[in-house]
Design a protein around this motif. Structure first.
Motif, PDB file in Angstrom:
ATOM      1  N   PHE A 153       0.842  -1.201   0.000  1.00 13.77           N
ATOM      2  CA  PHE A 153       0.000   0.000   0.000  1.00 13.77           C
ATOM      3  C   PHE A 153       0.875   1.248   0.000  1.00 13.77           C
ATOM      4  N   PRO A 154       0.440   2.289  -0.706  1.00  8.70           N
ATOM      5  CA  PRO A 154      -0.648   2.279  -1.684  1.00  8.70           C
ATOM      6  C   PRO A 154      -0.124   1.860  -3.052  1.00  8.70           C
ATOM      7  N   ILE A 155      -1.026   1.517  -3.938  1.00  8.11           N
ATOM      8  CA  ILE A 155      -0.658   1.185  -5.309  1.00  8.11           C
ATOM      9  C   ILE A 155      -1.688   1.832  -6.231  1.00  8.11           C
ATOM     10  N   LEU A 156      -1.220   2.403  -7.337  1.00  8.85           N
ATOM     11  CA  LEU A 156      -2.089   3.157  -8.236  1.00  8.85           C
ATOM     12  C   LEU A 156      -2.128   2.502  -9.616  1.00  8.85           C
ATOM     13  N   PHE A 157      -3.330   2.430 -10.176  1.00  9.84           N
ATOM     14  CA  PHE A 157      -3.505   1.893 -11.521  1.00  9.84           C
ATOM     15  C   PHE A 157      -4.300   2.881 -12.369  1.00  9.84           C
ATOM     16  N   THR A 158      -3.819   3.081 -13.588  1.00 11.87           N
ATOM     17  CA  THR A 158      -4.484   3.965 -14.535  1.00 11.87           C
ATOM     18  C   THR A 158      -5.138   3.135 -15.632  1.00 11.87           C
ATOM     19  N   HIS A 159      -6.342   3.514 -16.012  1.00 11.99           N
ATOM     20  CA  HIS A 159      -7.086   2.784 -17.044  1.00 11.99           C
ATOM     21  C   HIS A 159      -7.523   3.746 -18.138  1.00 11.99           C
ATOM     22  N   ARG A 160      -7.647   3.195 -19.348  1.00  7.09           N
ATOM     23  CA  ARG A 160      -8.133   3.984 -20.474  1.00  7.09           C
ATOM     24  C   ARG A 160      -8.937   3.078 -21.400  1.00  7.09           C
TER      25      ARG A 160
ATOM     26  N   VAL B 150       0.388  14.291 -12.442  1.00  2.00           N
ATOM     27  CA  VAL B 150      -0.278  15.103 -13.466  1.00  2.00           C
ATOM     28  C   VAL B 150       0.362  14.854 -14.829  1.00  2.00           C
ATOM     29  N   ASP B 151       1.694  14.839 -14.872  1.00  6.16           N
ATOM     30  CA  ASP B 151       2.395  14.569 -16.136  1.00  6.16           C
ATOM     31  C   ASP B 151       2.014  13.196 -16.684  1.00  6.16           C
ATOM     32  N   HIS B 152       1.956  12.222 -15.802  1.00  7.68           N
ATOM     33  CA  HIS B 152       1.597  10.861 -16.216  1.00  7.68           C
ATOM     34  C   HIS B 152       0.191  10.825 -16.810  1.00  7.68           C
ATOM     35  N   LEU B 153      -0.751  11.457 -16.145  1.00  7.44           N
ATOM     36  CA  LEU B 153      -2.138  11.412 -16.607  1.00  7.44           C
ATOM     37  C   LEU B 153      -2.325  12.184 -17.914  1.00  7.44           C
ATOM     38  N   LYS B 154      -1.562  13.229 -18.108  1.00  7.50           N
ATOM     39  CA  LYS B 154      -1.628  13.951 -19.381  1.00  7.50           C
ATOM     40  C   LYS B 154      -1.172  13.048 -20.522  1.00  7.50           C
ATOM     41  N   ARG B 155      -0.149  12.240 -20.261  1.00  3.73           N
ATOM     42  CA  ARG B 155       0.326  11.305 -21.290  1.00  3.73           C
ATOM     43  C   ARG B 155      -0.718  10.215 -21.546  1.00  3.73           C
ATOM     44  N   VAL B 156      -1.396   9.776 -20.490  1.00  2.00           N
ATOM     45  CA  VAL B 156      -2.423   8.750 -20.653  1.00  2.00           C
ATOM     46  C   VAL B 156      -3.607   9.305 -21.445  1.00  2.00           C
TER      47      VAL B 156
ATOM     48  N   TYR C 287      -1.036  -0.396 -31.181  1.00  2.00           N
ATOM     49  CA  TYR C 287       0.021   0.613 -31.070  1.00  2.00           C
ATOM     50  C   TYR C 287      -0.250   1.552 -29.892  1.00  2.00           C
ATOM     51  N   GLN C 288      -1.511   1.930 -29.723  1.00  2.49           N
ATOM     52  CA  GLN C 288      -1.863   2.803 -28.597  1.00  2.49           C
ATOM     53  C   GLN C 288      -1.677   2.076 -27.270  1.00  2.49           C
ATOM     54  N   TRP C 289      -2.021   0.795 -27.227  1.00  5.66           N
ATOM     55  CA  TRP C 289      -1.840   0.025 -26.001  1.00  5.66           C
ATOM     56  C   TRP C 289      -0.354  -0.138 -25.689  1.00  5.66           C
ATOM     57  N   ALA C 290       0.470  -0.231 -26.730  1.00  4.19           N
ATOM     58  CA  ALA C 290       1.921  -0.286 -26.532  1.00  4.19           C
ATOM     59  C   ALA C 290       2.419   1.014 -25.901  1.00  4.19           C
ATOM     60  N   ALA C 291       1.871   2.133 -26.358  1.00 11.11           N
ATOM     61  CA  ALA C 291       2.249   3.426 -25.777  1.00 11.11           C
ATOM     62  C   ALA C 291       1.888   3.483 -24.302  1.00 11.11           C
ATOM     63  N   MET C 292       0.731   2.924 -23.949  1.00  8.43           N
ATOM     64  CA  MET C 292       0.306   2.896 -22.548  1.00  8.43           C
ATOM     65  C   MET C 292       1.232   2.015 -21.714  1.00  8.43           C
TER      66      MET C 292
ATOM     67  N   SER D  69       8.844  -6.297 -40.231  1.00 13.31           N
ATOM     68  CA  SER D  69       7.513  -6.680 -40.713  1.00 13.31           C
ATOM     69  C   SER D  69       7.189  -8.128 -40.373  1.00 13.31           C
ATOM     70  N   SER D  70       8.230  -8.909 -40.085  1.00  9.90           N
ATOM     71  CA  SER D  70       8.016 -10.317 -39.748  1.00  9.90           C
ATOM     72  C   SER D  70       7.505 -10.498 -38.321  1.00  9.90           C
ATOM     73  N   ARG D  71       7.670  -9.468 -37.494  1.00 10.97           N
ATOM     74  CA  ARG D  71       7.221  -9.572 -36.104  1.00 10.97           C
ATOM     75  C   ARG D  71       5.730  -9.272 -36.000  1.00 10.97           C
ATOM     76  N   GLU D  72       5.110  -9.886 -35.035  1.00 12.75           N
ATOM     77  CA  GLU D  72       3.675  -9.696 -34.822  1.00 12.75           C
ATOM     78  C   GLU D  72       3.401  -8.255 -34.401  1.00 12.75           C
ATOM     79  N   PHE D  73       2.359  -7.661 -34.978  1.00 14.32           N
ATOM     80  CA  PHE D  73       2.027  -6.276 -34.660  1.00 14.32           C
ATOM     81  C   PHE D  73       1.120  -6.256 -33.431  1.00 14.32           C
ATOM     82  N   LYS D  74       1.732  -6.513 -32.273  1.00 12.75           N
ATOM     83  CA  LYS D  74       1.021  -6.515 -30.996  1.00 12.75           C
ATOM     84  C   LYS D  74       1.764  -5.619 -30.016  1.00 12.75           C
ATOM     85  N   ALA D  75       1.073  -5.226 -28.963  1.00 13.68           N
ATOM     86  CA  ALA D  75       1.632  -4.256 -28.019  1.00 13.68           C
ATOM     87  C   ALA D  75       2.938  -4.732 -27.391  1.00 13.68           C
ATOM     88  N   LYS D  76       2.973  -5.968 -26.922  1.00  9.39           N
ATOM     89  CA  LYS D  76       4.148  -6.452 -26.192  1.00  9.39           C
ATOM     90  C   LYS D  76       5.422  -6.417 -27.030  1.00  9.39           C
TER      91      LYS D  76
END
Length: 296
Positions: free
Chosen positions: A143-150, A168-174, A216-221, A268-275
């Motif tokens: 404790f405490p632990i914070l999680f951001t969702h979008r 605040v900086d973090h949430l602006k990026r989210v 791509y957006q989930w990768a940014a998150m 291009s051979s790699r999977e286009f996924k967030a991870k």
């Protein structure tokens, strides 16, 4: 006998350290002991004992606070609030009302909410309360632990400093996880502010949600979770001619522009996924600090 004394001494030192970090635990311990004594006195031997019920914890936020608080850890109520408000971005602080760090972070969390509550839904959940759903359904290692969702996706843990300025900086990026590059000048300005920039081209012809954009957006998150201090910006290009100028010939093409080394293209051979996208950016980005370290 000596080993037994050493074991007891080590355990006692550990207990003292824990109590020093969280003095509220000492009060809680004595309160539970006292309640047990009172319960025993009220129920003499041979009578039916009445089980002790932990009372509902007090609030740690003011009633006028922009933070919505759930003192009993009711996760159903949390989901109902998210659904009723239609929030696009929300942040949850999981806390224990007796924890000193939780109480300190709550002040910064509230200051952040006062600045960002028009864009972000702020909630605080007591995840220590034994009878609450949070205690049994949410994994909270400390404790405490914070999680951001979008956008109703699973959350990312906020791993930065628990101070209002950084939050605040973090949430602006989210709120704006992707930068839109309109021309070469805007790209130049973006690169001037960062050591590396992840840039992707997506074709919006005939669609408002091109394939791969959500990943791509989930990768940014997810990248924000890995580096909350100086994250590499994720940008997109929608202009086909501009994309070709930068070597991005097909939709879902990504390049990592590096100021201190040659730019790289996502295979291009790699999977286009967030991870794998996050791994590509995190592994190959370079900073001025890294180059200075190599030169020293």
């Amino acid at each position: 006998m000596v080993k037994g004394l050493d074991w007891f001494r080590n355990k006692w030192m550990l207990l003292k350290e824990i109590m020093a970090r969280n003095p509220e635990l000492l009060s809680l311990f004595f309160a539970l002991v006292l309640s047990g004594i009172v319960s025993h006195l009220d129920n003499p031997k041979g009578s039916k004992a009445t089980p002790y019920v932990i009372p509902i914890p007090p609030k740690i936020f003011d009633h006028e606070s922009p933070v919505i608080e759930f003192t009993t850890g009711d996760m159903t109520a949390v989901r109902n609030v998210i659904a009723s408000t239609g929030a696009e971005v929300w942040i949850i602080m999981y806390y224990a009302h007796w924890d000193a760090y939780s109480l300190e972070t709550a002040k910064e969390f509230e200051r952040t909410a006062e600045k960002m509550s028009d864009q972000v839904l702020f909630m605080a959940v007591n995840c220590w309360y034994p009878y609450g759903a949070c205690r049994h359904k949410v994994t909270v290692p400390y404790f405490p632990i914070l999680f951001t969702h979008r956008d109703s996706r699973e959350g990312i843990q906020y791993t930065g400093l628990q101070r209002a300025t950084e939050m605040v900086d973090h949430l602006k990026r989210v709120c704006s996880p992707l930068k839109v590059v309109q021309d070469l000048e805007s790209l130049r300005l973006l690169r001037a502010q960062h050591d590396a920039v992840a840039l992707a081209y997506f074709s919006f012809e005939g669609t408002l949600a091109p394939q791969g954009l959500a990943s791509y957006q989930w990768a940014a998150m997810q990248h924000l979770e890995k580096d909350p201090v100086q994250p590499t910006p994720f940008a997109i290009i929608t202009n086909k001619q501009l994309a070709r100028t930068l070597g991005l010939t097909n939709s879902m093409s990504i390049t990592l522009l590096r100021n201190f080394n040659v730019s790289l293209y996502y295979p291009s051979s790699r999977e286009f996924k967030a991870k794998p996208i996050v791994e590509f950016v995190t592994t190959h980005r370079e900073s001025m600090v890294q180059w200075i370290a190599l030169l020293v």
